[in-house]
Motif scaffolding. Sequence first.
Motif, short mmCIF file in Angstrom:
data_model
loop_
_atom_site.label_atom_id
_atom_site.label_comp_id
_atom_site.label_asym_id
_atom_site.label_seq_id
_atom_site.Cartn_x
_atom_site.Cartn_y
_atom_site.Cartn_z
N HIS A 53 3.06 6.25 -5.60
CA HIS A 53 3.03 6.39 -7.06
C HIS A 53 1.72 7.02 -7.53
O HIS A 53 1.72 7.87 -8.43
CB HIS A 53 3.23 5.02 -7.74
CG HIS A 53 4.64 4.55 -7.75
ND1 HIS A 53 5.29 4.08 -6.62
CD2 HIS A 53 5.56 4.48 -8.75
CE1 HIS A 53 6.52 3.74 -6.92
NE2 HIS A 53 6.72 3.98 -8.21
N LEU A 54 0.61 6.63 -6.92
CA LEU A 54 -0.67 7.21 -7.31
C LEU A 54 -0.70 8.70 -7.03
O LEU A 54 -1.25 9.48 -7.81
CB LEU A 54 -1.80 6.49 -6.56
CG LEU A 54 -2.05 5.04 -6.95
CD1 LEU A 54 -2.95 4.36 -5.93
CD2 LEU A 54 -2.64 4.94 -8.35
N ALA A 55 -0.10 9.10 -5.93
CA ALA A 55 -0.07 10.53 -5.59
C ALA A 55 0.75 11.33 -6.58
O ALA A 55 0.55 12.54 -6.73
CB ALA A 55 0.49 10.71 -4.17
N LEU A 103 -0.09 -2.97 -12.64
CA LEU A 103 0.75 -2.15 -13.50
C LEU A 103 0.19 -0.73 -13.51
O LEU A 103 -0.97 -0.51 -13.86
CB LEU A 103 0.81 -2.73 -14.91
CG LEU A 103 1.86 -2.10 -15.83
CD1 LEU A 103 2.49 -3.17 -16.71
CD2 LEU A 103 1.26 -1.02 -16.72
N LEU A 104 1.02 0.22 -13.09
CA LEU A 104 0.67 1.64 -13.09
C LEU A 104 1.40 2.33 -14.22
O LEU A 104 2.57 2.02 -14.49
CB LEU A 104 1.05 2.29 -11.76
CG LEU A 104 0.56 1.61 -10.47
CD1 LEU A 104 1.11 2.34 -9.26
CD2 LEU A 104 -0.96 1.56 -10.43
N THR A 105 0.75 3.28 -14.88
CA THR A 105 1.37 3.97 -16.01
C THR A 105 1.32 5.48 -15.80
O THR A 105 0.43 6.02 -15.14
CB THR A 105 0.67 3.62 -17.34
OG1 THR A 105 -0.69 4.06 -17.30
CG2 THR A 105 0.70 2.12 -17.59
N HIS A 110 0.81 -1.21 0.00
CA HIS A 110 0.00 0.00 0.00
C HIS A 110 0.84 1.27 0.00
O HIS A 110 0.50 2.26 -0.65
CB HIS A 110 -0.94 0.00 1.21
CG HIS A 110 -1.88 -1.17 1.22
ND1 HIS A 110 -2.25 -1.83 2.36
CD2 HIS A 110 -2.51 -1.81 0.20
CE1 HIS A 110 -3.08 -2.81 2.06
NE2 HIS A 110 -3.25 -2.82 0.76
N GLU A 111 1.95 1.25 0.72
CA GLU A 111 2.75 2.47 0.83
C GLU A 111 3.30 2.90 -0.52
O GLU A 111 3.17 4.06 -0.92
CB GLU A 111 3.90 2.25 1.82
CG GLU A 111 4.75 3.49 2.04
CD GLU A 111 5.84 3.27 3.07
OE1 GLU A 111 6.67 4.20 3.23
OE2 GLU A 111 5.87 2.21 3.71
N ARG A 112 3.91 1.95 -1.25
CA ARG A 112 4.47 2.32 -2.56
C ARG A 112 3.36 2.62 -3.57
O ARG A 112 3.50 3.52 -4.41
CB ARG A 112 5.39 1.21 -3.07
CG ARG A 112 6.78 1.28 -2.48
CD ARG A 112 7.78 0.48 -3.29
NE ARG A 112 7.50 -0.96 -3.23
CZ ARG A 112 8.10 -1.86 -4.00
NH1 ARG A 112 8.98 -1.49 -4.90
NH2 ARG A 112 7.82 -3.14 -3.86
N LEU A 113 2.28 1.87 -3.53
CA LEU A 113 1.17 2.14 -4.44
C LEU A 113 0.64 3.56 -4.23
O LEU A 113 0.46 4.32 -5.20
CB LEU A 113 0.04 1.14 -4.21
CG LEU A 113 0.27 -0.29 -4.72
CD1 LEU A 113 -0.87 -1.20 -4.29
CD2 LEU A 113 0.41 -0.31 -6.24
N GLU A 114 0.39 3.93 -2.99
CA GLU A 114 -0.15 5.26 -2.71
C GLU A 114 0.83 6.36 -3.12
O GLU A 114 0.42 7.42 -3.58
CB GLU A 114 -0.52 5.35 -1.23
CG GLU A 114 -1.72 4.47 -0.87
CD GLU A 114 -1.95 4.37 0.62
OE1 GLU A 114 -1.11 4.91 1.39
OE2 GLU A 114 -2.94 3.75 1.03
#
Length: 393
Positions: free
Chosen positions: A323-325, A349-351, A317-321
Motif C-alpha cells: 500500500h505504501l508503494a 490507518l493509511l490514507t 509488512h507485506e501488505r503495508l509495503e
Amino acid sequence: MTDVLPETTGHRAVLIDTAIPRDVAALRQLYFAVYGPSYPLRLGTDPAAMTAALDEPGVRWLVARHAHSGDIVGSAVLRGDAAARIGKVEGLAVHPGHTGAGIARALLSELCEEAFGPHGPMDSVYATARCLSPVPQRALMRQGFRPLGLLPTAVELRGRETLALVIRHREGVLARRAPVPEVPEQILPLLEAATRAAGTVDFSGVRPRPAPPQVCPHPQPEPIEVIQATGFVQRRYAHTTRAGTPLLPLTPPNVLLTPRDGRFEAYGVIDREGGCGTLLDVVPSTAPLGEALGDVVHAMAEHGAAYLETLLPLTDHERLEHHLAHGFVPSALYPAMRHETGVWHDYVLLTHTSTRPDFRALNADAAFAPYVEQYRRSWTATYLNTFSTELPR
C-alpha cells in the motif's frame, strides 16, 4: 432517565435520557441547528435510518432533554460491535444555545460508563472530530480519549475537511499489546508522533525496515468492475469470508470491485456525499494484486471516493509495503485494536487522497501538532521527493 445535570449559570438543568422514535424530528432539528445542511451522517438527517438505529442491536442513543420544556438540547450515539469489543461514538452534538453547560461531558460520561464499566462490552471506543474548532476534540479528550492521528481531507462538508482520530481503551488493555519489533520506515514518524502525543503508547524500540520503491500510476488502468448493490455485496462478503469477523468492525461494505478475470474481490465502502471511502478487505487475502491495487484506488475515486483509507496490522509488512508503494500515507494509529490469543494487536490507518492536503484552515488542539508535522513529512516524501540532488555528469 439516567442522569440529571445540576443547574449551571445561565442554564437550567437537563435530563440525560434514552432516545425514542418520537424524538427523531427533534433530533433532526438539533443536528441542523448545530451543523446546518452540511451534516454528513444519516443518523442526523435520514428519518428512516434514525428510526431503524434506535432498534438496532449494539446502538445506544442518548439525548439531553431540557428539564422544564422537554426540548432536546444534546445527543450522542455509541455504536458497538460485541464480537470485536469495539465501539464508536457518533453524532455528539449540543445545541448552540446550551454550550458550556456540561452537556457533552454528561453524555460522553454516561456512554463510556456503559462501555467500560464492570459489565461493559467494549475494550476500546473511538471517535472522529472535525477540526474547525478544538472544542469537540477537547470534549472527547477530557473523557479519557487519546489523540492518535489526523485524517487529512477525509470528508466533503464545508469544503474538504480534516478529521481528528481519538481512542479510549479499557484500563489494562494497552499493557497487553503484542510487541512490534519493526515496521516499514515510512511508518516510523507516525509511531514517534503517537509516542509524543498520546502519552499511553511507546514505540521507542521499533526498528525501521527499508522502504519499498514507489509505483507510478499506470497510464492505462486495468478495467475494474464496480458493483454497488449493498444487499448483494454484504451477502457475498459474508459468503466469501464464511461469515468470519470483518477486517474492520462497524463498517459493512457497500461496494465490490473485481477485475474481469475475477482473480480477486475487493470490498469497500463508498460515501458519495462525503466524497470518501474505505478499502476493507481483499478476498482471497493471498491474491497477487500487483499494480491492480492502484487500479482499485482509481476505480473507487471515479465512483466518488476522492479520499480513501484502509486499516492494516502493524506487523503485516507485506501488505503495508504494498500500500505504501502505491501512494498510501500513514495517518493514524489504532493501538490494541484486535484481540487474538491473549494479546491485543496494533493497527495503522493509511490514507490516499486525490487532492493535495491543505492545513491552513485546520483548528485542532495542540495535542495533534505532532501529527500535522508527521503527515506533512510523510506526504512530501511520498509525492514530492522525486528529484535527485546529485549533479549530472
